[in-house]
Scaffold this motif. Structure first.
Motif, mmCIF file in Angstrom:
data_model
loop_
_atom_site.group_PDB
_atom_site.id
_atom_site.type_symbol
_atom_site.label_atom_id
_atom_site.label_comp_id
_atom_site.label_asym_id
_atom_site.label_seq_id
_atom_site.Cartn_x
_atom_site.Cartn_y
_atom_site.Cartn_z
ATOM 1 N N PRO A 108 -8.093 23.778 -14.192
ATOM 2 C CA PRO A 108 -9.403 24.457 -14.935
ATOM 3 C C PRO A 108 -9.025 23.951 -16.800
ATOM 4 C CG PRO A 108 -7.853 26.206 -14.184
ATOM 5 C CD PRO A 108 -6.996 24.651 -13.572
ATOM 6 N N VAL A 109 -7.673 24.151 -16.672
ATOM 7 C CA VAL A 109 -7.085 24.028 -18.372
ATOM 8 C C VAL A 109 -7.680 22.325 -18.816
ATOM 9 C CG1 VAL A 109 -4.789 23.842 -19.450
ATOM 10 C CG2 VAL A 109 -5.081 25.899 -17.988
ATOM 11 N N VAL A 110 -7.094 21.388 -17.863
ATOM 12 C CA VAL A 110 -7.700 19.586 -18.461
ATOM 13 C C VAL A 110 -8.852 19.305 -17.905
ATOM 14 C CG1 VAL A 110 -6.597 18.119 -18.020
ATOM 15 C CG2 VAL A 110 -4.792 19.924 -17.735
ATOM 16 N N GLU A 111 -9.295 20.658 -17.190
ATOM 17 C CA GLU A 111 -10.656 20.238 -16.365
ATOM 18 C C GLU A 111 -10.428 18.342 -16.091
ATOM 19 O OE1 GLU A 111 -12.921 23.550 -19.102
ATOM 20 O OE2 GLU A 111 -13.253 21.461 -19.363
ATOM 21 N N PHE A 112 -9.846 17.942 -15.150
ATOM 22 C CA PHE A 112 -9.921 16.505 -14.695
ATOM 23 C C PHE A 112 -9.990 16.931 -12.826
ATOM 24 C CE2 PHE A 112 -9.511 14.340 -18.223
ATOM 25 C CZ PHE A 112 -9.399 14.382 -19.140
ATOM 26 N N LEU A 113 -10.501 16.366 -12.617
ATOM 27 C CA LEU A 113 -9.924 16.643 -10.971
ATOM 28 C C LEU A 113 -9.347 14.326 -10.791
ATOM 29 C CD1 LEU A 113 -11.502 17.599 -8.585
ATOM 30 C CD2 LEU A 113 -13.722 15.806 -8.395
ATOM 31 N N PHE A 114 -8.897 15.152 -9.727
ATOM 32 C CA PHE A 114 -7.439 14.274 -8.786
ATOM 33 C C PHE A 114 -7.308 14.240 -7.254
ATOM 34 C CE2 PHE A 114 -5.131 13.512 -12.803
ATOM 35 C CZ PHE A 114 -4.855 14.665 -13.544
ATOM 36 N N LEU A 115 -7.616 13.070 -7.140
ATOM 37 C CA LEU A 115 -7.329 12.086 -6.243
ATOM 38 C C LEU A 115 -6.791 11.991 -5.469
ATOM 39 C CD1 LEU A 115 -9.354 12.676 -3.173
ATOM 40 C CD2 LEU A 115 -9.934 10.468 -3.703
ATOM 41 N N VAL A 116 -5.701 13.323 -4.160
ATOM 42 C CA VAL A 116 -4.831 12.476 -3.604
ATOM 43 C C VAL A 116 -4.659 12.311 -2.363
ATOM 44 C CG1 VAL A 116 -2.033 13.903 -3.684
ATOM 45 C CG2 VAL A 116 -3.022 14.887 -5.791
ATOM 46 N N GLU A 117 -4.417 11.405 -2.516
ATOM 47 C CA GLU A 117 -4.408 10.445 -1.031
ATOM 48 C C GLU A 117 -3.134 10.492 -0.556
ATOM 49 O OE1 GLU A 117 -8.361 9.528 -0.748
ATOM 50 O OE2 GLU A 117 -6.939 9.296 0.577
ATOM 51 N N SER A 118 -3.423 10.292 0.569
ATOM 52 C CA SER A 118 -1.604 10.570 1.498
ATOM 53 C C SER A 118 -1.789 9.607 2.590
ATOM 54 C CB SER A 118 -1.282 11.644 2.685
ATOM 55 O OG SER A 118 -3.131 11.588 3.378
ATOM 56 N N MET A 119 -1.359 8.691 3.317
ATOM 57 C CA MET A 119 -1.224 7.580 3.837
ATOM 58 C C MET A 119 -2.166 7.989 4.723
ATOM 59 S SD MET A 119 2.090 6.263 6.928
ATOM 60 C CE MET A 119 2.479 5.627 5.659
ATOM 61 N N VAL A 120 -2.645 6.316 4.785
ATOM 62 C CA VAL A 120 -3.875 5.940 5.631
ATOM 63 C C VAL A 120 -3.578 5.427 6.851
ATOM 64 C CG1 VAL A 120 -6.516 5.317 5.616
ATOM 65 C CG2 VAL A 120 -5.257 6.301 3.526
ATOM 66 N N ASN A 121 -4.473 5.824 8.249
ATOM 67 C CA ASN A 121 -4.208 4.723 9.052
ATOM 68 C C ASN A 121 -5.271 4.849 10.254
ATOM 69 O OD1 ASN A 121 -1.322 5.831 9.780
ATOM 70 N ND2 ASN A 121 -2.588 8.499 10.394
ATOM 71 N N SER A 122 -4.976 3.330 10.334
ATOM 72 C CA SER A 122 -6.199 2.247 11.149
ATOM 73 C C SER A 122 -6.232 2.567 12.113
ATOM 74 C CB SER A 122 -6.464 0.993 10.085
ATOM 75 O OG SER A 122 -5.004 0.395 10.246
ATOM 76 N N PHE A 168 -12.855 -0.818 12.317
ATOM 77 C CA PHE A 168 -11.229 0.069 12.687
ATOM 78 C C PHE A 168 -11.791 1.266 11.789
ATOM 79 C CE2 PHE A 168 -10.021 -3.679 11.988
ATOM 80 C CZ PHE A 168 -9.173 -4.213 12.393
ATOM 81 N N TRP A 169 -11.437 2.304 12.519
ATOM 82 C CA TRP A 169 -11.812 4.197 12.213
ATOM 83 C C TRP A 169 -11.043 4.119 10.836
ATOM 84 C CZ3 TRP A 169 -14.986 8.185 11.960
ATOM 85 C CH2 TRP A 169 -14.845 9.032 11.642
ATOM 86 N N PHE A 170 -10.676 4.597 10.209
ATOM 87 C CA PHE A 170 -9.899 5.126 8.848
ATOM 88 C C PHE A 170 -8.899 6.900 8.997
ATOM 89 C CE2 PHE A 170 -11.251 0.907 7.646
ATOM 90 C CZ PHE A 170 -10.097 0.811 7.603
ATOM 91 N N SER A 171 -8.288 7.020 9.329
ATOM 92 C CA SER A 171 -8.388 8.797 8.840
ATOM 93 C C SER A 171 -6.926 8.845 8.100
ATOM 94 C CB SER A 171 -7.754 9.362 9.826
ATOM 95 O OG SER A 171 -6.897 9.236 10.600
ATOM 96 N N GLY A 172 -7.205 10.203 7.562
ATOM 97 C CA GLY A 172 -6.064 10.494 6.312
ATOM 98 C C GLY A 172 -6.635 11.778 5.762
ATOM 99 N N ASP A 173 -5.567 12.435 5.050
ATOM 100 C CA ASP A 173 -6.156 13.755 4.797
ATOM 101 C C ASP A 173 -6.047 13.608 3.001
ATOM 102 O OD1 ASP A 173 -5.537 14.894 6.325
ATOM 103 O OD2 ASP A 173 -3.201 15.213 6.288
ATOM 104 N N SER A 174 -6.790 13.557 1.872
ATOM 105 C CA SER A 174 -7.299 13.756 0.731
ATOM 106 C C SER A 174 -7.028 14.959 0.262
ATOM 107 C CB SER A 174 -8.877 13.159 0.287
ATOM 108 O OG SER A 174 -9.217 12.140 1.086
#
Length: 99
Positions: A17-31, A5-11
Motif C-alpha cells: 500500500p505504500v508503494v502502490e504497485f502490484l507484483f505478480l510472483v510466479e512459482s515453478m510451472v508444471n505442464s 498441455f495443462w499448466f499449473s502453478g501457484d500465483s
C-alpha cells in the motif's frame, strides 16, 4: 477431444500500500500432456463416473474446469477407453422404432 498441455502453478499477488504497485510472483510451472474433452452435462457426469469407478492408480481425469464442469482434461492413454465406453453407453441407451 483435443490434445494439449495443462499448466499449473501457484500465483501470488502482493500489494504494497505504500508503494502502490502490484507484483505478480510466479512459482515453478508444471505442464502435463493430455486430452481436452468438452461435452454436455450428462456425458461429463458419465465420464466422471467412469473415472471414479476405477482404482486410484488408473484414474484418468487430470482436471475438471471449475466454472464449466462440461470441460475436462484427461490423461492421453485414456482417450480410446473413454471413446469406446461412450460408444457402448450410447448403444445401450439408443431406441430404434420397430416397424
Amino acid at each position: 477431444l483435443k490434445e494439449g498441455f495443462w499448466f499449473s502453478g501457484d500465483s501470488h499477488k502482493i500489494f504494497d500500500p505504500v508503494v502502490e504497485f502490484l507484483f505478480l510472483v510466479e512459482s515453478m510451472v508444471n505442464s502435463i500432456k493430455g486430452i481436452f474433452i468438452s461435452c454436455d452435462v450428462p456425458m461429463a457426469q458419465f465420464i466422471a463416473h467412469l473415472n471414479s469407478s476405477l482404482p486410484s492408480s488408473q484414474k484418468f481425469i487430470i482436471q475438471v474446469l471449475k466454472l464449466d464442469t462440461t470441460c475436462m482434461f484427461v490423461k492421453p492413454h485414456a482417450e480410446e477407453m473413454v471413446q469406446s465406453e461412450i460408444t457402448k453407453f450410447r448403444d445401450q441407451n439408443s431406441f430404434a422404432k420397430q416397424s
